[in-house]
Design a protein around this motif. Sequence first.
Motif, short mmCIF file in Angstrom:
data_model
loop_
_atom_site.label_atom_id
_atom_site.label_comp_id
_atom_site.label_asym_id
_atom_site.label_seq_id
_atom_site.Cartn_x
_atom_site.Cartn_y
_atom_site.Cartn_z
N GLU A 13 0.83 -1.21 0.00
CA GLU A 13 0.00 0.00 0.00
C GLU A 13 0.86 1.25 0.00
O GLU A 13 0.56 2.23 -0.69
N ALA A 17 0.61 4.29 -2.75
CA ALA A 17 0.28 5.62 -2.23
C ALA A 17 1.34 6.65 -2.62
O ALA A 17 1.02 7.81 -2.88
N LYS A 21 -1.07 8.34 -7.03
CA LYS A 21 -2.15 8.89 -6.20
C LYS A 21 -3.51 8.72 -6.85
O LYS A 21 -4.53 8.57 -6.18
N TYR A 24 -4.50 5.04 -6.34
CA TYR A 24 -4.69 4.84 -4.90
C TYR A 24 -6.02 5.44 -4.45
O TYR A 24 -6.77 4.82 -3.70
N LYS A 25 -6.31 6.64 -4.93
CA LYS A 25 -7.57 7.31 -4.57
C LYS A 25 -8.76 6.49 -5.05
O LYS A 25 -9.73 6.27 -4.29
N SER A 28 -9.01 2.81 -3.38
CA SER A 28 -9.23 2.82 -1.93
C SER A 28 -10.71 2.63 -1.59
O SER A 28 -11.06 2.33 -0.44
N SER A 32 -11.83 -4.19 1.70
CA SER A 32 -10.42 -4.35 2.13
C SER A 32 -9.73 -5.53 1.47
O SER A 32 -8.55 -5.44 1.11
N LYS A 35 -8.97 -4.54 -2.07
CA LYS A 35 -8.04 -3.41 -2.00
C LYS A 35 -6.62 -3.89 -1.76
O LYS A 35 -5.68 -3.49 -2.46
N ASN A 36 -6.44 -4.79 -0.81
CA ASN A 36 -5.12 -5.34 -0.53
C ASN A 36 -4.55 -6.06 -1.75
O ASN A 36 -3.35 -5.94 -2.06
N TRP A 39 -3.22 -3.60 -4.22
CA TRP A 39 -1.93 -3.05 -3.77
C TRP A 39 -0.80 -4.00 -4.13
O TRP A 39 0.27 -3.57 -4.57
#
Length: 278
Positions: A13, A17, A21, A24-25, A28, A32, A35-36, A39
């Motif tokens: 992550e 980040a 950006k 990531y934005k 996000s 979760s 999301k992981n 990443w």
Amino acid sequence: MSLLLTEAYKQCETIIAANSKTFYKAFSMLPSKQKNAVWAVYAFCRQVDDIVDEGSNPKVELQHFKAEFSRFKNGEVLDTAMWIALRDVFDQYEMNEKAFDDMIIGQEMDLVKHEYETLKEVKLYSYHVASTVGLMLLPILAPKTHRELEADAISLGIAMQITNILRDIGEDLERKRVYLPKDLMNEKGYTIEMLYNQEINPAFISIWEDLAIEAERFYEEGLQSLHKYPISSRLPLKGAAHLYRAILEKIRKEEYRVFTEKHYVTSLQKQAILTSIS
């Protein structure tokens, strides 16, 4: 989730980040677990990209990375954060190994090919370095329908990569890379000397706009099957596409100054775009 795995995902992550950006934005907003996984995939792509663009001996370093990935695919447990997280992703999702291999091929192209003759060549390159990322993410974003979404994911990747090309013209020139197709430059009467002289004239703007219109067409194609994604993935994907597409309009407003500036959509603008499409 074990402490080791949790830390591995946190390190992944941190990488996205710091380096993207926009993505990531947008991502996000995912639950979760997904999301992981995003990443971890991004950390893989970033490592390959950094080897090619920043490595002291990129050919050797890339061969080493490919050997590591072969070991990973054969089930070997590798102990860096990215590989630990990616192993968990491969265990949870029906990942597309070919997409990972094709992305590495695309990065290798940057080591040997520095100019492109036609838009078809640019699109093939864009498939390898960007559409492949979409194919990597598809099983995470749409576990049940990912196979039928591949063509549109490829289109979205091409759209985003052409956007990258149009934003990064000056930065790429510093690396002696020219992604503007030679046949289009010849058609418009814009020479390589003009490019290196950073001339923003009607011919340059016409080339830029032709490619931007092509990118915008691919954005439309890429988003036409949004309804086939799970609800939880729709807004993050749509957000990523709209945030990236907004870079084109930003460059237009800044009068095509891509030689000396790298244009971004501001945090406030990103929030406004995400609010408008939600």
